[in-house]
Design a protein around this motif. Structure first.
Motif, PDB file in Angstrom:
ATOM      1  N   LEU A  42       0.832  -1.196   0.000  1.00 58.99           N
ATOM      2  CA  LEU A  42       0.000   0.000   0.000  1.00 58.99           C
ATOM      3  C   LEU A  42       0.872   1.254   0.000  1.00 58.99           C
ATOM      4  O   LEU A  42       0.577   2.232  -0.701  1.00 58.99           O
ATOM      5  N   ARG A  43       1.953   1.245   0.782  1.00 53.06           N
ATOM      6  CA  ARG A  43       2.869   2.394   0.794  1.00 53.06           C
ATOM      7  C   ARG A  43       3.462   2.602  -0.595  1.00 53.06           C
ATOM      8  O   ARG A  43       3.590   3.731  -1.069  1.00 53.06           O
ATOM      9  N   HIS A  44       3.813   1.507  -1.272  1.00 53.75           N
ATOM     10  CA  HIS A  44       4.368   1.620  -2.620  1.00 53.75           C
ATOM     11  C   HIS A  44       3.356   2.225  -3.578  1.00 53.75           C
ATOM     12  O   HIS A  44       3.690   3.067  -4.429  1.00 53.75           O
ATOM     13  N   ASP A  45       2.077   1.822  -3.424  1.00 53.77           N
ATOM     14  CA  ASP A  45       1.038   2.318  -4.330  1.00 53.77           C
ATOM     15  C   ASP A  45       0.797   3.816  -4.149  1.00 53.77           C
ATOM     16  O   ASP A  45       0.621   4.548  -5.135  1.00 53.77           O
ATOM     17  N   VAL A  46       0.765   4.298  -2.888  1.00 44.19           N
ATOM     18  CA  VAL A  46       0.448   5.711  -2.653  1.00 44.19           C
ATOM     19  C   VAL A  46       1.686   6.593  -2.680  1.00 44.19           C
ATOM     20  O   VAL A  46       1.586   7.817  -2.817  1.00 44.19           O
ATOM     21  N   GLY A  47       2.868   5.995  -2.497  1.00 42.23           N
ATOM     22  CA  GLY A  47       4.104   6.743  -2.637  1.00 42.23           C
ATOM     23  C   GLY A  47       4.492   7.583  -1.437  1.00 42.23           C
ATOM     24  O   GLY A  47       5.386   8.437  -1.545  1.00 42.23           O
ATOM     25  N   VAL A  48       3.863   7.382  -0.272  1.00 43.90           N
ATOM     26  CA  VAL A  48       4.229   8.115   0.940  1.00 43.90           C
ATOM     27  C   VAL A  48       4.182   7.158   2.121  1.00 43.90           C
ATOM     28  O   VAL A  48       3.523   6.115   2.072  1.00 43.90           O
ATOM     29  N   ASP A  49       4.885   7.540   3.200  1.00 37.63           N
ATOM     30  CA  ASP A  49       4.860   6.727   4.416  1.00 37.63           C
ATOM     31  C   ASP A  49       3.497   6.833   5.081  1.00 37.63           C
ATOM     32  O   ASP A  49       2.935   7.927   5.221  1.00 37.63           O
ATOM     33  N   LEU A  50       2.982   5.703   5.526  1.00 36.86           N
ATOM     34  CA  LEU A  50       1.680   5.658   6.194  1.00 36.86           C
ATOM     35  C   LEU A  50       1.810   5.481   7.700  1.00 36.86           C
ATOM     36  O   LEU A  50       0.876   5.774   8.442  1.00 36.86           O
ATOM     37  N   LEU A  51       2.989   5.010   8.143  1.00 32.81           N
ATOM     38  CA  LEU A  51       3.238   4.793   9.565  1.00 32.81           C
ATOM     39  C   LEU A  51       4.506   5.503   9.989  1.00 32.81           C
ATOM     40  O   LEU A  51       5.421   5.714   9.190  1.00 32.81           O
ATOM     41  N   ARG A  52       4.550   5.880  11.271  1.00 30.06           N
ATOM     42  CA  ARG A  52       5.746   6.508  11.841  1.00 30.06           C
ATOM     43  C   ARG A  52       6.012   5.873  13.204  1.00 30.06           C
ATOM     44  O   ARG A  52       5.086   5.394  13.872  1.00 30.06           O
ATOM     45  N   PRO A  53       7.282   5.856  13.636  1.00 30.58           N
ATOM     46  CA  PRO A  53       7.588   5.306  14.956  1.00 30.58           C
ATOM     47  C   PRO A  53       6.895   6.126  16.056  1.00 30.58           C
ATOM     48  O   PRO A  53       6.798   7.342  15.977  1.00 30.58           O
ATOM     49  N   ALA A  85       2.446   4.671  14.781  1.00 28.77           N
ATOM     50  CA  ALA A  85       1.203   5.438  14.650  1.00 28.77           C
ATOM     51  C   ALA A  85       1.050   5.853  13.195  1.00 28.77           C
ATOM     52  O   ALA A  85       1.998   5.827  12.408  1.00 28.77           O
ATOM     53  N   LEU A  86      -0.186   6.218  12.845  1.00 31.17           N
ATOM     54  CA  LEU A  86      -0.451   6.663  11.480  1.00 31.17           C
ATOM     55  C   LEU A  86       0.164   8.038  11.240  1.00 31.17           C
ATOM     56  O   LEU A  86       0.122   8.918  12.105  1.00 31.17           O
ATOM     57  N   THR A  87       0.718   8.215  10.056  1.00 36.69           N
ATOM     58  CA  THR A  87       1.127   9.548   9.621  1.00 36.69           C
ATOM     59  C   THR A  87      -0.115  10.303   9.178  1.00 36.69           C
ATOM     60  O   THR A  87      -1.218   9.758   9.132  1.00 36.69           O
ATOM     61  N   GLU A  88       0.058  11.582   8.821  1.00 34.23           N
ATOM     62  CA  GLU A  88      -1.079  12.359   8.323  1.00 34.23           C
ATOM     63  C   GLU A  88      -1.654  11.709   7.068  1.00 34.23           C
ATOM     64  O   GLU A  88      -2.876  11.607   6.900  1.00 34.23           O
ATOM     65  N   ALA A  89      -0.776  11.231   6.197  1.00 33.25           N
ATOM     66  CA  ALA A  89      -1.252  10.537   4.995  1.00 33.25           C
ATOM     67  C   ALA A  89      -1.997   9.258   5.366  1.00 33.25           C
ATOM     68  O   ALA A  89      -3.004   8.909   4.753  1.00 33.25           O
ATOM     69  N   GLY A  90      -1.514   8.562   6.376  1.00 35.99           N
ATOM     70  CA  GLY A  90      -2.185   7.346   6.826  1.00 35.99           C
ATOM     71  C   GLY A  90      -3.570   7.628   7.369  1.00 35.99           C
ATOM     72  O   GLY A  90      -4.515   6.874   7.116  1.00 35.99           O
ATOM     73  N   ARG A  91      -3.703   8.743   8.129  1.00 37.49           N
ATOM     74  CA  ARG A  91      -5.014   9.100   8.670  1.00 37.49           C
ATOM     75  C   ARG A  91      -5.996   9.452   7.546  1.00 37.49           C
ATOM     76  O   ARG A  91      -7.166   9.066   7.576  1.00 37.49           O
ATOM     77  N   VAL A  92      -5.503  10.201   6.547  1.00 40.88           N
ATOM     78  CA  VAL A  92      -6.364  10.558   5.417  1.00 40.88           C
ATOM     79  C   VAL A  92      -6.813   9.301   4.679  1.00 40.88           C
ATOM     80  O   VAL A  92      -7.994   9.142   4.331  1.00 40.88           O
ATOM     81  N   LEU A  93      -5.884   8.380   4.452  1.00 39.75           N
ATOM     82  CA  LEU A  93      -6.223   7.155   3.743  1.00 39.75           C
ATOM     83  C   LEU A  93      -7.227   6.319   4.546  1.00 39.75           C
ATOM     84  O   LEU A  93      -8.166   5.744   3.980  1.00 39.75           O
ATOM     85  N   ARG A  94      -7.046   6.281   5.881  1.00 43.32           N
ATOM     86  CA  ARG A  94      -7.985   5.520   6.708  1.00 43.32           C
ATOM     87  C   ARG A  94      -9.386   6.121   6.629  1.00 43.32           C
ATOM     88  O   ARG A  94     -10.377   5.384   6.548  1.00 43.32           O
ATOM     89  N   GLU A  95      -9.482   7.462   6.637  1.00 37.22           N
ATOM     90  CA  GLU A  95     -10.799   8.108   6.554  1.00 37.22           C
ATOM     91  C   GLU A  95     -11.500   7.753   5.248  1.00 37.22           C
ATOM     92  O   GLU A  95     -12.699   7.454   5.225  1.00 37.22           O
ATOM     93  N   HIS A  96     -10.737   7.766   4.153  1.00 39.67           N
ATOM     94  CA  HIS A  96     -11.331   7.399   2.862  1.00 39.67           C
ATOM     95  C   HIS A  96     -11.725   5.925   2.851  1.00 39.67           C
ATOM     96  O   HIS A  96     -12.785   5.566   2.311  1.00 39.67           O
ATOM     97  N   ALA A  97     -10.881   5.083   3.443  1.00 40.27           N
ATOM     98  CA  ALA A  97     -11.197   3.652   3.488  1.00 40.27           C
ATOM     99  C   ALA A  97     -12.459   3.404   4.306  1.00 40.27           C
ATOM    100  O   ALA A  97     -13.300   2.580   3.928  1.00 40.27           O
ATOM    101  N   ASP A  98     -12.610   4.137   5.418  1.00 36.69           N
ATOM    102  CA  ASP A  98     -13.813   3.991   6.240  1.00 36.69           C
ATOM    103  C   ASP A  98     -15.061   4.340   5.427  1.00 36.69           C
ATOM    104  O   ASP A  98     -16.086   3.652   5.512  1.00 36.69           O
ATOM    105  N   ARG A  99     -14.969   5.425   4.633  1.00 44.39           N
ATOM    106  CA  ARG A  99     -16.130   5.835   3.838  1.00 44.39           C
ATOM    107  C   ARG A  99     -16.432   4.805   2.742  1.00 44.39           C
ATOM    108  O   ARG A  99     -17.593   4.528   2.441  1.00 44.39           O
TER     109      ARG A  99
END
Length: 277
Positions: free
Chosen positions: A8-19, A25-39
């Motif tokens: 998934l990280r390869h597909d979107v081209g940004v880090d989704l998790l951070r230490p 924890a989710l990065t900002e990009a990860g949170r945005v992706l999760r919100e879209h996935a929830d919808r």
């Protein structure tokens, strides 16, 4: 899971998790992706419900999460009735005290038979539809030869050897809260969340127990039960599902069976109208 996240990280081209300490924890990009996935998942479920509503048929599978104390007198009769009314439906029942509504929000279960003690604030997550089933008071349980007639004042139990659930449980917290309101701090001699153990201790005369009415088989030999005088300690038993715009026949059938079983077991029941968050 790691391979899926890497892909998934390869597909979107940004880090989704951070230490984050010893975890991540989710990065900002990860949170945005999760919100879209929830919808997307919510929309998919809405579509599934809409099709099921048009067909008007109960499906073939459902997963129910239920409290151990509700199995004998609500869950088992409800599942037996469902087997007669909807023989094509197979209900998998997870009997657990833990994470019921969280599992519902994650989509790992379809229906929850849960509880909330009346002194506690409502913490129902958004997107959950709750159908009240039954107000279930705690009863004072003693050995049959030690019982007294009539309701028992909670303050009377200040001198009793008590068998109660741990204070970390909802029921244990409710008992502590009620005792403090009555003017004393209980000093339990036996601490266990196992209701069968509590009833055994009461039956042998070793302790007085406080047990939800629904968890007690009224034909159990050797015990007597009595209500608490004044303001009882009680829990609300409810059925919960994920809220959808279109009614889902399968979960509607499960909730209806739970409600019918609760009504048959106790004549005094709550209105059927669901509440939404």
């Amino acid at each position: 899971m790691c391979q899926q996240l890497a892909a998934l990280r390869h597909d979107v081209g940004v880090d989704l998790l951070r230490p984050d300490g010893r975890t991540v924890a989710l990065t900002e990009a990860g949170r945005v992706l999760r919100e879209h996935a929830d919808r997307i998942l919510a929309a998919a479920e809405e579509a599934e419900c809409a099709i099921a509503a048009i067909k008007g048929t109960v499906g073939t599978t459902a997963t129910l999460s239920a409290l151990p104390s509700t199995v004998a007198r609500i869950v088992a009769p409800a599942l037996a009735a469902l087997g007669t009314l909807h023989p094509q439906l197979t209900v998998t029942c997870l009997v657990t005290d833990q994470a019921q509504l969280r599992e519902l929000t994650l989509g790992t279960v379809d229906v929850v038979l849960g509880q909330r003690y009346h002194h506690l604030p409502d913490a129902t997550p958004r997107g959950i539809e709750v159908s009240p089933l039954l107000d279930d008071p705690l009863l004072v349980v003693t050995a049959a030869d030690r019982a007294v007639d009539g309701p028992v004042a909670l303050l009377e139990l200040a001198t009793h050897d008590l068998a109660v659930p741990p204070p970390t449980t909802d029921c244990g917290q409710a008992i502590l809260h009620a005792c403090h309101q009555a003017g004393f701090t209980p000093r339990p001699r036996y601490v266990t969340a196992d209701i069968a153990a509590q009833l055994t201790l009461a039956r042998t005369g070793l302790a007085t127990a406080l047990v939800p009415r629904t968890a007690i088989d009224p034909t159990t030999p050797g015990i007597r039960t009595a209500p608490l005088e004044g303001h009882p300690i009680q829990r609300l038993l409810f059925g919960a599902t994920r809220h959808t715009e279109a009614a889902k026949p399968t979960t509607t059938a499960v909730i209806a069976a739970l409600r019918t079983a609760a009504r048959q077991d106790h004549p005094t029941h709550l209105p059927a109208a669901p509440r939404r968050w």
